[in-house]
Design a protein around this motif. Sequence first.
Motif, PDB file in Angstrom:
ATOM      1  N   VAL A  15      -2.063   1.271  -8.874  1.00 57.13           N
ATOM      2  CA  VAL A  15      -1.657   1.309 -10.280  1.00 57.13           C
ATOM      3  C   VAL A  15      -2.002   2.666 -10.876  1.00 57.13           C
ATOM      4  O   VAL A  15      -3.160   3.097 -10.835  1.00 57.13           O
ATOM      5  CB  VAL A  15      -2.342   0.189 -11.095  1.00 57.13           C
ATOM      6  N   HIS A  16      -0.985   3.330 -11.420  1.00 58.28           N
ATOM      7  CA  HIS A  16      -1.175   4.606 -12.106  1.00 58.28           C
ATOM      8  C   HIS A  16      -1.517   4.283 -13.561  1.00 58.28           C
ATOM      9  O   HIS A  16      -0.654   3.922 -14.353  1.00 58.28           O
ATOM     10  CB  HIS A  16       0.113   5.435 -12.029  1.00 58.28           C
ATOM     11  N   VAL A  17      -2.790   4.393 -13.912  1.00 54.91           N
ATOM     12  CA  VAL A  17      -3.272   3.973 -15.230  1.00 54.91           C
ATOM     13  C   VAL A  17      -3.011   5.063 -16.262  1.00 54.91           C
ATOM     14  O   VAL A  17      -3.347   6.228 -16.054  1.00 54.91           O
ATOM     15  CB  VAL A  17      -4.773   3.648 -15.172  1.00 54.91           C
ATOM     16  N   ASP A  18      -2.418   4.653 -17.397  1.00 57.24           N
ATOM     17  CA  ASP A  18      -2.001   5.629 -18.402  1.00 57.24           C
ATOM     18  C   ASP A  18      -3.049   5.856 -19.493  1.00 57.24           C
ATOM     19  O   ASP A  18      -3.052   6.896 -20.135  1.00 57.24           O
ATOM     20  CB  ASP A  18      -0.695   5.156 -19.045  1.00 57.24           C
ATOM     21  N   ALA A  19      -3.930   4.890 -19.732  1.00 58.67           N
ATOM     22  CA  ALA A  19      -4.868   4.988 -20.851  1.00 58.67           C
ATOM     23  C   ALA A  19      -6.058   4.059 -20.616  1.00 58.67           C
ATOM     24  O   ALA A  19      -5.969   3.123 -19.814  1.00 58.67           O
ATOM     25  CB  ALA A  19      -4.164   4.620 -22.168  1.00 58.67           C
ATOM     26  N   ASP A  39       0.809  -1.215   0.000  1.00 59.97           N
ATOM     27  CA  ASP A  39       0.000   0.000   0.000  1.00 59.97           C
ATOM     28  C   ASP A  39       0.847   1.272   0.000  1.00 59.97           C
ATOM     29  O   ASP A  39       0.304   2.378  -0.064  1.00 59.97           O
ATOM     30  CB  ASP A  39      -0.974   0.009   1.179  1.00 59.97           C
ATOM     31  N   ARG A  40       2.168   1.131   0.052  1.00 61.24           N
ATOM     32  CA  ARG A  40       3.058   2.286  -0.031  1.00 61.24           C
ATOM     33  C   ARG A  40       3.711   2.407  -1.406  1.00 61.24           C
ATOM     34  O   ARG A  40       4.576   3.252  -1.614  1.00 61.24           O
ATOM     35  CB  ARG A  40       4.150   2.194   1.040  1.00 61.24           C
ATOM     36  N   VAL A  41       3.300   1.558  -2.349  1.00 62.42           N
ATOM     37  CA  VAL A  41       3.934   1.529  -3.669  1.00 62.42           C
ATOM     38  C   VAL A  41       2.912   1.885  -4.735  1.00 62.42           C
ATOM     39  O   VAL A  41       1.763   1.435  -4.680  1.00 62.42           O
ATOM     40  CB  VAL A  41       4.537   0.142  -3.970  1.00 62.42           C
ATOM     41  N   VAL A  42       3.335   2.672  -5.708  1.00 65.05           N
ATOM     42  CA  VAL A  42       2.502   2.971  -6.865  1.00 65.05           C
ATOM     43  C   VAL A  42       3.253   2.539  -8.117  1.00 65.05           C
ATOM     44  O   VAL A  42       4.449   2.815  -8.261  1.00 65.05           O
ATOM     45  CB  VAL A  42       2.129   4.472  -6.932  1.00 65.05           C
ATOM     46  N   ALA A  43       2.568   1.802  -8.994  1.00 65.10           N
ATOM     47  CA  ALA A  43       3.162   1.328 -10.237  1.00 65.10           C
ATOM     48  C   ALA A  43       2.858   2.328 -11.343  1.00 65.10           C
ATOM     49  O   ALA A  43       1.692   2.603 -11.636  1.00 65.10           O
ATOM     50  CB  ALA A  43       2.600  -0.048 -10.602  1.00 65.10           C
ATOM     51  N   THR A  44       3.906   2.892 -11.924  1.00 63.66           N
ATOM     52  CA  THR A  44       3.741   3.927 -12.944  1.00 63.66           C
ATOM     53  C   THR A  44       4.403   3.487 -14.240  1.00 63.66           C
ATOM     54  O   THR A  44       4.954   2.397 -14.347  1.00 63.66           O
ATOM     55  CB  THR A  44       4.364   5.254 -12.474  1.00 63.66           C
ATOM     56  N   GLY A  45       4.365   4.385 -15.223  1.00 66.95           N
ATOM     57  CA  GLY A  45       5.044   4.119 -16.480  1.00 66.95           C
ATOM     58  C   GLY A  45       4.302   3.136 -17.357  1.00 66.95           C
ATOM     59  O   GLY A  45       3.294   2.542 -16.963  1.00 66.95           O
ATOM     60  N   PRO A  46       4.803   2.899 -18.584  1.00 70.46           N
ATOM     61  CA  PRO A  46       4.198   1.900 -19.480  1.00 70.46           C
ATOM     62  C   PRO A  46       4.286   0.516 -18.842  1.00 70.46           C
ATOM     63  O   PRO A  46       5.322   0.154 -18.272  1.00 70.46           O
ATOM     64  CB  PRO A  46       5.072   1.991 -20.737  1.00 70.46           C
ATOM     65  N   LYS A  47       3.226  -0.260 -18.952  1.00 71.23           N
ATOM     66  CA  LYS A  47       3.175  -1.554 -18.266  1.00 71.23           C
ATOM     67  C   LYS A  47       2.913  -2.683 -19.261  1.00 71.23           C
ATOM     68  O   LYS A  47       1.899  -2.681 -19.949  1.00 71.23           O
ATOM     69  CB  LYS A  47       2.083  -1.547 -17.191  1.00 71.23           C
ATOM     70  N   ASP A  48       3.842  -3.639 -19.294  1.00 70.57           N
ATOM     71  CA  ASP A  48       3.585  -4.849 -20.073  1.00 70.57           C
ATOM     72  C   ASP A  48       2.749  -5.797 -19.215  1.00 70.57           C
ATOM     73  O   ASP A  48       2.512  -5.537 -18.027  1.00 70.57           O
ATOM     74  CB  ASP A  48       4.898  -5.486 -20.536  1.00 70.57           C
ATOM     75  N   ARG A 102      -6.489  -0.552  -6.359  1.00 70.39           N
ATOM     76  CA  ARG A 102      -6.581   0.914  -6.311  1.00 70.39           C
ATOM     77  C   ARG A 102      -5.899   1.495  -7.540  1.00 70.39           C
ATOM     78  O   ARG A 102      -4.792   1.070  -7.903  1.00 70.39           O
ATOM     79  CB  ARG A 102      -5.915   1.448  -5.038  1.00 70.39           C
ATOM     80  N   VAL A 103      -6.548   2.491  -8.167  1.00 68.49           N
ATOM     81  CA  VAL A 103      -5.977   3.087  -9.370  1.00 68.49           C
ATOM     82  C   VAL A 103      -5.960   4.609  -9.256  1.00 68.49           C
ATOM     83  O   VAL A 103      -6.822   5.218  -8.617  1.00 68.49           O
ATOM     84  CB  VAL A 103      -6.749   2.671 -10.645  1.00 68.49           C
ATOM     85  N   LEU A 104      -4.942   5.173  -9.885  1.00 72.73           N
ATOM     86  CA  LEU A 104      -4.862   6.610 -10.151  1.00 72.73           C
ATOM     87  C   LEU A 104      -4.891   6.777 -11.657  1.00 72.73           C
ATOM     88  O   LEU A 104      -4.283   5.986 -12.388  1.00 72.73           O
ATOM     89  CB  LEU A 104      -3.558   7.194  -9.588  1.00 72.73           C
ATOM     90  N   LEU A 105      -5.570   7.767 -12.142  1.00 73.35           N
ATOM     91  CA  LEU A 105      -5.658   8.024 -13.580  1.00 73.35           C
ATOM     92  C   LEU A 105      -4.659   9.112 -13.948  1.00 73.35           C
ATOM     93  O   LEU A 105      -4.712  10.218 -13.417  1.00 73.35           O
ATOM     94  CB  LEU A 105      -7.072   8.470 -13.965  1.00 73.35           C
TER      95      LEU A 105
END
Length: 516
Positions: free
Chosen positions: A153-157, A130-139, A177-180
Amino acid sequence: MGAPLSQDQGLVGSAASEDGSGAAPEEPLFLEPRLEPPLRALLAAPDLLHELVDALGSPLNVVLPEVVASNVEAFRAVYRRHRLQGRICFAHKANASSALVRRLADTEAGLDAASVAELSHALGAGFAPDRVVATGPKDPDFLWLAARAGVTVHVDAPAELADLVRLVRARGLPRVRVLLRLSGFASEGVRLLTRRTRFGTPAGAVGELLDLCARERDAVELLGVGYHLDTTGLEEKALALESCVLVLDEARARGLDPRVVDVGGGFGASYLADGRQWERYTTALTDAVLGRRPPLTWGGHGYGLRNEGGTVRGRLTLYPAHRPVAGPGYLDELLNTPAPGLGRPLAEVLLEHLYDLWVEPGRSLVDQCGLSLARVVDVRATEDGTRLVRLAMTAGDVSLEEHGVLTDPVLVPRAGAADPPGDGDDRPVGVHLVGDLCLESDLVTRRTVFLPRLPDRGDLLAFANTAGYCMDFRAHRAQMRPGARKVAAGRRPDGAWWWSLDERYWPHTTRRSGES
């Protein structure tokens, strides 16, 4: 012999002109690095630095874990000043150090992971999901691990959000949990646009993302929205932040419950001790491009500037190495900036809406957290008198110039070195620093670097404040060369230095605490 920690601006240069013309020598153009006490103290321990390089090889990176913890607190102080809540997430891509990440895990900080390896590293270093956010392009692999671990998850699209929803349903995973991530913000009235980027969903098309979050709320939880702008412009960032607040209001109108605005990074760092040196250098560089003075760079490289018929064209592609306001100070300035539409300071806007602020500093969170050492292996002059200093490193090992950062290295002589050193000339001298690859392009510095005297073989050059992107972001293993080793270091309460291999450092060890 102690390391000279600064170059006197008042010294008059004696190096031959760099074009070999025999013209009157130019005054040295020093770019003295900014050194805060922990880093300055490390440079004042030359015996330790030489012992480390003797044992572990050149190049060698040294990181200071306690400084990164102090930097987290400096950012938190800005939050307290504005009565805001939220998370300070380290942008892991700035440095791969295990010691720095483990020390951060022992603070309140979060972490921004942009790859499978970074996410795995963060979890293994002690970060709870819960202290980590996944960013950038994701395979697919990255998205799977993020969802399985339960990180934000930081959602890109829209397509990425749809992939995440399918993954959660197919694997029977808990809600993620997502961030747009948004981009392309535009103001009303006086036209202001944020610059174009290939990341994020245009703010004008956010409705599709919000509809998907509302429709699939059993698979994803909308935590908030954010942006990451490649700019230092406060106006653009203020527009983006205000726009994100308005998007959250729209999300609430759809029955969602977001509470976070993530403003990304870009807070910057100031690399130079004296802004006048920076102004003087950039002015002289322009004169050199125009041919009004001898060249300041190898092959007349203009750092983005060019001479077209006696007129300077192009754009200077250099990082603003001296910044009066950077890091936590820049965040404070942003929060004091009026929202372009609402007219009130952005901090007040966030408070009124009870929204949390998340930031993702990279460079500024590891400011003053380390240095890169290289041994001098050869000193010679070319036919035209240009002095070359060859280092036991490659340009990729300390990629200051690849990131547009210009700052002088600090000369660290070996104890008992000859005095006077080198050729008996201890006056300031202009040199070019070249790497150890068998490539003409392996230039550690394209510019002429002015040192307080000509180095000797066996001396060290210490490149200060390289922990932000310049240690390992562009490092490679060309010609089967091993990568630079990395060590963590710090001082015990009695003032003595300790060090450990980077991968063997843990925050609870006695090396850091000084406990017996």
